[in-house]
Design a protein around this motif. Sequence first.
Motif, PDB file in Angstrom:
ATOM      1  N   VAL A  50      63.561-130.692  17.765  1.00 44.94           N
ATOM      2  CA  VAL A  50      62.131-130.849  17.460  1.00 44.94           C
ATOM      3  C   VAL A  50      61.914-130.989  15.957  1.00 44.94           C
ATOM      4  O   VAL A  50      61.170-131.872  15.502  1.00 44.94           O
ATOM      5  N   LEU A  51      62.582-130.150  15.164  1.00 39.61           N
ATOM      6  CA  LEU A  51      62.409-130.206  13.707  1.00 39.61           C
ATOM      7  C   LEU A  51      62.850-131.541  13.138  1.00 39.61           C
ATOM      8  O   LEU A  51      62.275-132.026  12.149  1.00 39.61           O
ATOM      9  N   ASN A  52      63.866-132.138  13.726  1.00 41.60           N
ATOM     10  CA  ASN A  52      64.384-133.412  13.220  1.00 41.60           C
ATOM     11  C   ASN A  52      63.870-134.613  14.004  1.00 41.60           C
ATOM     12  O   ASN A  52      64.371-135.725  13.827  1.00 41.60           O
ATOM     13  N   ASN A  53      62.881-134.342  14.894  1.00 42.15           N
ATOM     14  CA  ASN A  53      62.210-135.408  15.639  1.00 42.15           C
ATOM     15  C   ASN A  53      63.198-136.275  16.422  1.00 42.15           C
ATOM     16  O   ASN A  53      63.087-137.495  16.455  1.00 42.15           O
ATOM     17  N   ARG A  54      64.169-135.596  17.053  1.00 46.60           N
ATOM     18  CA  ARG A  54      65.149-136.329  17.856  1.00 46.60           C
ATOM     19  C   ARG A  54      64.739-136.311  19.318  1.00 46.60           C
ATOM     20  O   ARG A  54      64.014-135.406  19.772  1.00 46.60           O
ATOM     21  N   PRO A  55      65.207-137.302  20.095  1.00 53.33           N
ATOM     22  CA  PRO A  55      64.834-137.360  21.523  1.00 53.33           C
ATOM     23  C   PRO A  55      65.564-136.285  22.338  1.00 53.33           C
ATOM     24  O   PRO A  55      66.402-135.539  21.817  1.00 53.33           O
ATOM     25  N   GLY A  56      65.258-136.250  23.615  1.00 52.10           N
ATOM     26  CA  GLY A  56      65.945-135.314  24.512  1.00 52.10           C
ATOM     27  C   GLY A  56      65.204-134.013  24.729  1.00 52.10           C
ATOM     28  O   GLY A  56      65.782-133.063  25.280  1.00 52.10           O
ATOM     29  N   VAL A  57      63.925-133.940  24.321  1.00 58.36           N
ATOM     30  CA  VAL A  57      63.122-132.725  24.510  1.00 58.36           C
ATOM     31  C   VAL A  57      61.877-133.086  25.317  1.00 58.36           C
ATOM     32  O   VAL A  57      61.136-134.003  24.943  1.00 58.36           O
ATOM     33  N   ARG A  58      61.653-132.364  26.425  1.00 55.56           N
ATOM     34  CA  ARG A  58      60.465-132.634  27.235  1.00 55.56           C
ATOM     35  C   ARG A  58      59.187-132.320  26.442  1.00 55.56           C
ATOM     36  O   ARG A  58      59.195-131.437  25.574  1.00 55.56           O
ATOM     37  N   ALA A  59      58.131-133.018  26.768  1.00 52.77           N
ATOM     38  CA  ALA A  59      56.879-132.864  26.034  1.00 52.77           C
ATOM     39  C   ALA A  59      56.378-131.430  26.071  1.00 52.77           C
ATOM     40  O   ALA A  59      55.912-130.890  25.055  1.00 52.77           O
ATOM     41  N   VAL A  60      56.469-130.775  27.247  1.00 54.57           N
ATOM     42  CA  VAL A  60      55.974-129.402  27.354  1.00 54.57           C
ATOM     43  C   VAL A  60      56.802-128.462  26.487  1.00 54.57           C
ATOM     44  O   VAL A  60      56.262-127.529  25.864  1.00 54.57           O
ATOM     45  N   THR A  61      58.121-128.711  26.409  1.00 50.71           N
ATOM     46  CA  THR A  61      58.989-127.871  25.574  1.00 50.71           C
ATOM     47  C   THR A  61      58.705-128.107  24.099  1.00 50.71           C
ATOM     48  O   THR A  61      58.661-127.174  23.292  1.00 50.71           O
ATOM     49  N   ARG A  62      58.511-129.375  23.736  1.00 49.73           N
ATOM     50  CA  ARG A  62      58.180-129.700  22.344  1.00 49.73           C
ATOM     51  C   ARG A  62      56.882-129.009  21.935  1.00 49.73           C
ATOM     52  O   ARG A  62      56.763-128.489  20.814  1.00 49.73           O
ATOM     53  N   ASP A  63      55.913-128.978  22.838  1.00 46.08           N
ATOM     54  CA  ASP A  63      54.638-128.310  22.540  1.00 46.08           C
ATOM     55  C   ASP A  63      54.842-126.825  22.282  1.00 46.08           C
ATOM     56  O   ASP A  63      54.209-126.241  21.393  1.00 46.08           O
ATOM     57  N   LYS A  64      55.727-126.188  23.087  1.00 50.51           N
ATOM     58  CA  LYS A  64      56.011-124.762  22.898  1.00 50.51           C
ATOM     59  C   LYS A  64      56.606-124.499  21.510  1.00 50.51           C
ATOM     60  O   LYS A  64      56.230-123.549  20.825  1.00 50.51           O
ATOM     61  N   VAL A  65      57.554-125.361  21.117  1.00 47.82           N
ATOM     62  CA  VAL A  65      58.212-125.188  19.821  1.00 47.82           C
ATOM     63  C   VAL A  65      57.203-125.388  18.687  1.00 47.82           C
ATOM     64  O   VAL A  65      57.162-124.600  17.727  1.00 47.82           O
ATOM     65  N   GLU A  66      56.396-126.432  18.785  1.00 44.38           N
ATOM     66  CA  GLU A  66      55.416-126.703  17.737  1.00 44.38           C
ATOM     67  C   GLU A  66      54.367-125.594  17.651  1.00 44.38           C
ATOM     68  O   GLU A  66      53.901-125.245  16.557  1.00 44.38           O
ATOM     69  N   GLN A  67      54.005-125.009  18.800  1.00 43.59           N
ATOM     70  CA  GLN A  67      53.059-123.901  18.794  1.00 43.59           C
ATOM     71  C   GLN A  67      53.682-122.677  18.143  1.00 43.59           C
ATOM     72  O   GLN A  67      53.038-121.947  17.370  1.00 43.59           O
ATOM     73  N   ALA A  68      54.975-122.449  18.391  1.00 40.32           N
ATOM     74  CA  ALA A  68      55.676-121.322  17.766  1.00 40.32           C
ATOM     75  C   ALA A  68      55.753-121.502  16.248  1.00 40.32           C
ATOM     76  O   ALA A  68      55.585-120.535  15.487  1.00 40.32           O
ATOM     77  N   ILE A  69      55.995-122.727  15.829  1.00 39.48           N
ATOM     78  CA  ILE A  69      56.055-123.029  14.389  1.00 39.48           C
ATOM     79  C   ILE A  69      54.718-122.713  13.730  1.00 39.48           C
ATOM     80  O   ILE A  69      54.654-122.079  12.668  1.00 39.48           O
ATOM     81  N   GLU A  70      53.630-123.102  14.407  1.00 39.08           N
ATOM     82  CA  GLU A  70      52.297-122.855  13.851  1.00 39.08           C
ATOM     83  C   GLU A  70      51.965-121.369  13.852  1.00 39.08           C
ATOM     84  O   GLU A  70      51.416-120.833  12.879  1.00 39.08           O
ATOM     85  N   THR A  71      52.315-120.686  14.925  1.00 37.65           N
ATOM     86  CA  THR A  71      52.013-119.256  15.046  1.00 37.65           C
ATOM     87  C   THR A  71      52.740-118.438  13.979  1.00 37.65           C
ATOM     88  O   THR A  71      52.171-117.526  13.367  1.00 37.65           O
ATOM     89  N   LEU A  72      54.006-118.778  13.751  1.00 38.06           N
ATOM     90  CA  LEU A  72      54.834-118.022  12.807  1.00 38.06           C
ATOM     91  C   LEU A  72      54.607-118.434  11.350  1.00 38.06           C
ATOM     92  O   LEU A  72      55.026-117.725  10.432  1.00 38.06           O
TER      93      LEU A  72
END
Length: 345
Positions: free
Chosen positions: A22-44
């Motif tokens: 997700v950090l390096n914007n590479r493929p292979g991550v489902r949209a729902v999982t990417r959303d979780k990671v991005e939300q964690a980044i924002e929260t932290l």
Amino acid sequence: MRPTVHDIAAEAGVSLATVDRVLNNRPGVRAVTRDKVEQAIETLGYVRDVAAANLAKGRTYPLIFIMPAGDNSFMRGLEAEVRAATVRSAAERTEITILTVPAFNAQALAEALAEAHRRQPAGVAVVAIEAPEVTAAVKRLRDDGIAVVTLVSDLPGSARDHFAGVDNVAAGRTAGSLMGRFLGNREGPVAVLAGSMLVRDHRDRLEGFQAVMRDCFGTRALLPVVEGQDDAALAEKLVAALIDAHPDLAGIYSIGAGNRGLVAALEKAGKAGTICVVAHELTAYSRAALLSGTIDALLNQDAGHEVRSAIRVLKAKADGLAVIAAQERIRIDIFLKDNLPSGQV
């Protein structure tokens, strides 16, 4: 403590590999999982250390320095500092290329900038000439995401990212103050020897010098500027002509790199030490003239600091990082024969 990728993975309930994708914007991550990671980044409140990430990935920074050719001692010293930086390339993760162009040739400089653009470096450092074709070439580089630092001579009003050089108006004002105080009540006009009014640093120095001479020493006559193209032979002829035309010449302000010719003309005319001279840049020639009394004061800029600053700024811009202004400020040194640094230039 600053949050880490481990904290993001724990907050989002995913693996470190997923966070990295997700950090390096590479493929292979489902949209729902990417959303979780991005939300964690924002929260932290996670802020990525781009420089450290690039170091870990072994990223290198291809950089191009564009400099004027010729026998200008300061420019050759500047080029030597760039070549010294190539020796440090492995440690600094840079790949430095030097392109040289004829001095004060705007079209040649614009063509060199176009060549640099074709090579697609991470950044370009250039000793600038203020001309429309040069400004346009810099804009094309910036439009393509290539960082540009002007070196020694600025290009204000262009899209360049940063200027690595001294405040040349302040340098000119300092020269004016020194000249006026050194001359005191001695009568006679003051001459100005420039390289070319095409370059911003010479124009800015002239502006500062004239302002102080006008405001603080207004009774002192200033002669029209003569341009020696930073060529020793031409500068010698021009200064010899000034001495012949103005037997009462009291002072000369040398804005550019014509000091060898200036010193030769003064010595041949028997005027060394009798005409007050304020000049720029500490070189082997100007050091000797300062020690002999032919030059009264030198204003100097640290070429090594300028080159290192340009490299730091270009790398920071390539990474999208902020520039630390205080670290990149280039100071104006004032040298008399009494405070010259030891060692060779």
